[in-house]
Design a protein around this motif. Structure first.
Motif, PDB file in Angstrom:
ATOM      1  N   THR A  53       9.840  -1.254  -0.931  1.00  0.00           N
ATOM      2  CA  THR A  53       9.638  -2.656  -1.318  1.00  0.00           C
ATOM      3  C   THR A  53       8.296  -3.166  -0.837  1.00  0.00           C
ATOM      4  O   THR A  53       7.718  -2.663   0.131  1.00  0.00           O
ATOM      5  N   ILE A  54       7.842  -4.195  -1.540  1.00  0.00           N
ATOM      6  CA  ILE A  54       6.665  -4.961  -1.142  1.00  0.00           C
ATOM      7  C   ILE A  54       7.141  -6.384  -0.871  1.00  0.00           C
ATOM      8  O   ILE A  54       7.738  -7.015  -1.746  1.00  0.00           O
ATOM      9  N   ASP A  55       6.900  -6.880   0.333  1.00  0.00           N
ATOM     10  CA  ASP A  55       7.392  -8.194   0.745  1.00  0.00           C
ATOM     11  C   ASP A  55       6.226  -9.120   1.081  1.00  0.00           C
ATOM     12  O   ASP A  55       5.107  -8.673   1.363  1.00  0.00           O
ATOM     13  N   CYS A  56       6.533 -10.397   1.073  1.00  0.00           N
ATOM     14  CA  CYS A  56       5.623 -11.390   1.650  1.00  0.00           C
ATOM     15  C   CYS A  56       5.755 -11.285   3.163  1.00  0.00           C
ATOM     16  O   CYS A  56       6.840 -11.501   3.715  1.00  0.00           O
ATOM     17  N   ALA A  57       4.667 -10.936   3.849  1.00  0.00           N
ATOM     18  CA  ALA A  57       4.752 -10.584   5.264  1.00  0.00           C
ATOM     19  C   ALA A  57       4.961 -11.779   6.168  1.00  0.00           C
ATOM     20  O   ALA A  57       5.451 -11.622   7.288  1.00  0.00           O
ATOM     21  N   ARG A  58       4.610 -12.978   5.729  1.00  0.00           N
ATOM     22  CA  ARG A  58       4.753 -14.142   6.605  1.00  0.00           C
ATOM     23  C   ARG A  58       6.055 -14.906   6.376  1.00  0.00           C
ATOM     24  O   ARG A  58       6.525 -15.609   7.278  1.00  0.00           O
ATOM     25  N   HIS A  59       6.629 -14.795   5.163  1.00  0.00           N
ATOM     26  CA  HIS A  59       7.784 -15.641   4.863  1.00  0.00           C
ATOM     27  C   HIS A  59       9.010 -14.839   4.444  1.00  0.00           C
ATOM     28  O   HIS A  59      10.015 -15.419   4.036  1.00  0.00           O
ATOM     29  N   ASP A  60       8.930 -13.515   4.504  1.00  0.00           N
ATOM     30  CA  ASP A  60      10.073 -12.621   4.270  1.00  0.00           C
ATOM     31  C   ASP A  60      10.598 -12.669   2.838  1.00  0.00           C
ATOM     32  O   ASP A  60      11.782 -12.424   2.603  1.00  0.00           O
ATOM     33  N   PHE A  61       9.765 -12.971   1.859  1.00  0.00           N
ATOM     34  CA  PHE A  61      10.183 -12.982   0.459  1.00  0.00           C
ATOM     35  C   PHE A  61       9.969 -11.609  -0.153  1.00  0.00           C
ATOM     36  O   PHE A  61       8.975 -10.931   0.137  1.00  0.00           O
ATOM     37  N   LYS A  62      10.898 -11.201  -1.035  1.00  0.00           N
ATOM     38  CA  LYS A  62      10.651 -10.036  -1.865  1.00  0.00           C
ATOM     39  C   LYS A  62       9.690 -10.439  -2.973  1.00  0.00           C
ATOM     40  O   LYS A  62       9.812 -11.522  -3.564  1.00  0.00           O
ATOM     41  N   ARG A  63       8.738  -9.560  -3.266  1.00  0.00           N
ATOM     42  CA  ARG A  63       7.726  -9.888  -4.269  1.00  0.00           C
ATOM     43  C   ARG A  63       8.120  -9.333  -5.643  1.00  0.00           C
ATOM     44  O   ARG A  63       8.747  -8.267  -5.739  1.00  0.00           O
TER      45      ARG A  63
END
Length: 918
Positions: free
Chosen positions: A339-349
């Motif tokens: 997976t690739i996530d938003c590193a600051r807000h823990d969202f899946k991209r």
């Protein structure tokens, strides 16, 4: 509870039993009409009153799925409303009467709801204007199992209930369906005759809800016009060009461009496996590539074309993801997911999730990385990956194998590749400096561990998804990822407030610590250090100011130096042919002291039932050590006659009867440090021991740090890969052995430091700051670089001082080792202050972006409500109403967040008195 046991338990049980009966004999009249005998009772109605047949039918025409019981003369038995003559009448327009009615009767229809499975008598409308049976069911809020001649349906309520339950409890469809069956009949008489139909309805329900919530039903071009990733919920706090960034952000000066950085994190999860069940042909996804999973067809084509690509071996630690990427996947169609996530807000991209076929290979992770960034117009990126030090090599060369539309935009001017904070200690020292979030400017307090938090939420789903077909699994995980993102969105108010309430005081604290540090250092030195760290931050090829270049003196080097001095004395001083030099005597004493510690540790580890072999070995070692100490004692008396009376006193005190000898591990050696306060010891001997003890202390610290790093890696490896009793036992044995080495090093250091503290008052030290480099070692100080004290939050966690000690105590007025230790400590203090300052600025910027995003999204939804459709008026009214409801929801969230954050500007003002870090 005790009161309930004593006073209420018996009465409550009696009431339970009373409900099973017919009630009072005198109360025989119907609860509604009061005329006929009451034989029926509804267990779902609120009051549960007893009614007659006619009243029971009449009161349940609008509740045809309630459970009814009838008194059979002995007990209350279950009976369906269908048997009582209740029929469900479907109208194609539920709010209007149907004239000239024509009916299609179905007496074997099954409806599933949250109370059980119900066989009902259902009448479909067959008028000229009547829609299909499936549409009639939908308008009655019953979801049909098929669009052609349905015989099974589920209520919207039960589908919604399972939908939310699967998110919160990760309950599987099989478990939920079985609970429905048992609610219907708990005797095991029902089979899974409707399980397949129920799961089909659940899957379609998930898919339609996703399309509805992303306005795909409002597109005049239809659902098939959906673009890749369009059904994934976006992160409102991340920079979204054209949505939540201020005008002219592209031309922002370099000192502010970092505020518009996109932080993304890469990781793989090997619990999200899928067995070799079904295929894409038999079980296709309902929306391939529309949400988080990439489109399977181009993804698999790329993998086939590049499958034989060989990865370079790791030049860092032995990372299995690099050196052994083809981990075994026997019996699995997918060995995990990346997976690739938003590193600051823990969202899946969007389009950032894909299956792994054979471990964590670059070709898989590359595809997900570039797919997630497709179309991005941002200029700066920070990429977090636990093997970033290896993966980022040749990344742009590998990018050329992708289609042009997937390659990074030319607008990207800067990319930083970093390693998540928790994973960093498993890397070599150079990686800890080059790929550290703590030392990299412009990242705030980002830790890069966002995917790990997401895995904690999704891992319980893996137990059911591994048995699914490929399409079902992707649809289910897409749905769970969307729910994860939605919960993050609605929690932004309190979450961002909590973060800034933590960051502002921490910024003030670390600024003050930096000011106090700089007050003790000449300004010229601070200027020199500032230039060095700025050069390194702007150009990583420059020498790192965080790296030690001066090696601490070791015990062996100290002994070599003293041996050289002894040789010089032999040439020009008295003749020592009959005995060794005093420095050699003291060095031998230190070795004997270390042998005593090792022997004492081994004796303590024997346990309660040692073997004969173990006892024999310990006894032989004890006898040998006693002889060595005796020989050494004879030599010591020649150099230190003061030790003889003290040894005699101790011998009398330890063995007053002269029979019981002192344990060899407890025999005092009476080195100069032990006698300096009670006897007049030659200062030359004290100086010899000082130098040896100093080297001994540094050696102990270095060994302790080295083994702590190894133990941290062992813990990580155990958590990720050790499964089963055998693997866990092997890992635990290695960890116990490492811990024993750490404890021995700690004891050696404490003994050396205690001796230094005893010797220091009697020596004229040119640099009495030795206590700064060799501090008192508490038990809480013995921890890995990434380990904090119990209860410490990630943002407030500080490394133990043992990781900040470099250099040696200077022998003259200008010692480079001490300057280096001070420089590294200052650089770290500056980095902490900088990161907290950046965190405060990032949080303020993100909160503005969240509000701007919600405003934009509200306006976007309102535009969907006036789309050009040629549909009937009722459908258009529904679409418009839904669009306005979504717009209103976004504005309510915006207003709620604004109210939650209303005092933040005032909260920030109190910090203005603290100076900005240099």
């Amino acid at each position: 509870m005790k009161q309930w046991l004593e006073n209420d338990r018996q009465n409550f049980l009696k009431e339970f039993l009373r409900m099973e009966g017919y009630g009072l004999e005198v109360q025989t009249a119907c609860g509604i009409c009061g005329e006929r005998r009451h034989e029926y009772q509804c267990t779902d109605c609120f009051n549960g009153q007893r009614l007659c047949l006619e009243c029971m039918r009449g009161s349940h025409t609008s509740h045809p799925l309630h459970k009814i019981e009838k008194w059979n003369g002995m007990f209350m038995e279950r009976i369906s409303l269908k048997k009582l003559g209740v029929r469900i009448q479907l109208n194609h327009i539920p709010s209007e009467r149907c004239f000239n009615p024509k009916r299609a009767f179905n007496d074997d229809f099954v409806i599933i709801d949250s109370h059980g499975m119900h066989e009902v008598a259902l009448d479909f409308c067959e008028c000229e204007r009547a829609p299909s049976h499936s549409i009639q069911l939908l308008r009655a809020r019953l979801y049909p199992a098929t669009g052609t001649y349905p015989k099974t349906a589920a209520t919207f309520k039960v589908l919604r209930q399972f939908h939310l339950l699967s998110f919160e409890s990760k309950c599987s469809g099989y478990e939920f369906y079985n609970s429905i069956v048992r609610l219907t009949d708990n005797t095991g008489s029902l089979s899974r005759v409707r399980y397949v139909e129920f799961m089909r309805m659940v899957r379609q329900w998930r898919h339609l809800k996703m399309l509805k919530r992303t306005a795909r039903g409002h597109d005049p071009r239809g659902i098939e016009a959906t673009k890749p990733g369009q059904c994934a919920l976006l992160c409102p706090a991340c920079p979204q060009p054209g949505i939540n960034l201020p005008p002219g952000w592209e031309s922002a000066p370099s000192d502010r461009m970092w505020l518009y950085t996109l932080f993304i994190a890469i990781d793989a999860n090997f619990r999200l496996q899928r067995k070799r069940v079904s295929s894409d042909e038999r079980d296709p996804g309902l929306g391939n590539g529309w949400a988080f999973f990439v489109d399977e067809t181009p993804y698999k084509d790329y993998l086939v074309q590049n499958w034989d690509h060989k990865q370079d071996r790791s030049t860092c630690m032995s990372h299995d993801a690099v050196d052994k990427p083809d981990r075994e996947a026997r019996g699995l169609a997918a060995s995990g997911a990346g997976t690739i996530d938003c590193a600051r807000h823990d969202f899946k991209r969007p389009n950032g999730v894909g299956d792994l076929q054979l471990g964590e290979r670059y070709i898989n992770m590359d595809y997900l990385f570039f797919s997630s960034l497709q179309g991005s117009k941002l200029k700066t990126l920070v990429v977090s990956y636990d093997i970033a030090c290896q993966w980022h090599k040749n990344i742009f060369t590998r990018m050329k194998s992708f289609p042009s539309e997937m390659q990074l935009s030319e607008s990207v001017k800067y990319i930083a590749f970093l390693v998540p904070k928790f994973h960093l200690p498993a890397h070599i020292e150079d990686c800890m400096l080059q790929f550290s979030f703590n030392l990299t400017k412009g990242v705030g307090r980002t830790d890069g561990e966002a995917p790990e938090r997401g895995w904690a939420s999704i891992n319980p789903v893996a137990q059911s998804t591994k048995e699914m077909g490929p399409g079902s699994r992707r649809d289910t995980l897409d749905d769970h990822f969307n729910d994860w993102n939605w919960k993050k969105i609605i929690a932004f108010g309190e979450r961002m407030l909590s973060k800034i309430q933590e960051a502002v005081p921490a910024r003030s604290e670390h600024r003050q610590l930096l000011k106090e540090f700089e007050a003790s250092v000449p300004p010229s030195i601070i200027k020199e250090w500032t230039t060095a760290v700025n050069n390194w931050e702007n150009d990583a090829s420059q020498p790192s100011p965080f790296k030690s270049k001066t090696k601490s003196i070791s015990e062996r080097e100290a002994r070599l130096q003293l041996a050289a001095e002894a040789a010089k004395e032999v040439m020009s001083g008295p003749n020592y042919d009959h005995m060794s030099h005093p420095s050699v005597m003291i060095a031998n004493g230190l070795q004997l002291e270390d042998d005593q510690r090792r022997l004492a540790t081994d004796i303590a580890d024997l346990g309660q039932h040692p073997t004969t072999k173990q006892l024999t070995e310990i006894l032989e070692r004890s006898n040998l050590l006693r002889r060595k100490i005796g020989i050494w004692t004879d030599e010591q008396i020649l150099h230190m006659p003061q030790a003889a009376p003290e040894r005699m006193k101790h011998s009398r005190k330890a063995s007053p009867d002269g029979v019981t000898p002192t344990k060899v591990t407890n025999m005092p050696l009476f080195l100069p440090s032990a006698l300096s306060k009670i006897a007049n010891v030659d200062k030359a001997l004290c100086a010899f021991e000082w130098k040896l003890r100093e080297g001994q202390a540094y050696d102990a610290l270095e060994e302790m740090r080295h083994v702590l790093r190894l133990r941290t890696h062992m813990y990580k490896h155990k958590d990720r890969f050790s499964q089963g009793v055998k693997a866990n036992t092997r890992s635990n044995v290695a960890i116990v052995q490492a811990t024993a080495r750490i404890n021995r090093s700690a004891e050696k250091y404490r003994a050396a430091r205690a001796a230094l503290a005893s010797l220091a008052p009697g020596l004229e030290l040119e640099h009495p700051m030795w206590e700064y480099a060799l501090r008192k070692l508490e038990q809480d100080d013995i921890r890995g670089l990434s380990e904090g004290l119990y209860g410490d939050s990630e943002g407030r966690r500080k490394p133990s001082w043992i990781w900040m000690t470099y250099g040696v105590i200077p022998d003259d007025g200008d010692d480079p080792a001490l300057n280096e230790a001070l420089r590294i400590e200052w650089c770290r203090a500056r980095a902490r202050a900088k990161r907290w300052d950046e965190e405060v600025q990032l949080l303020q910027e993100e909160m503005q972006r969240i509000l701007a995003f919600l405003d934009w999204q509200a306006e976007w939804w309102e535009r969907q409500g006036v789309s050009a459709f040629s549909l009937d008026a009722a459908t258009m009214r529904g679409m418009t109403a839904y669009a306005h409801r979504q717009a209103s929801l976004r504005r309510e969230l915006r207003d709620r967040f604004s109210m939650t954050w209303r005092n933040i500007p005032t909260f920030l003002q109190w910090d203005d008195s603290v100076s900005t870090p240099t």
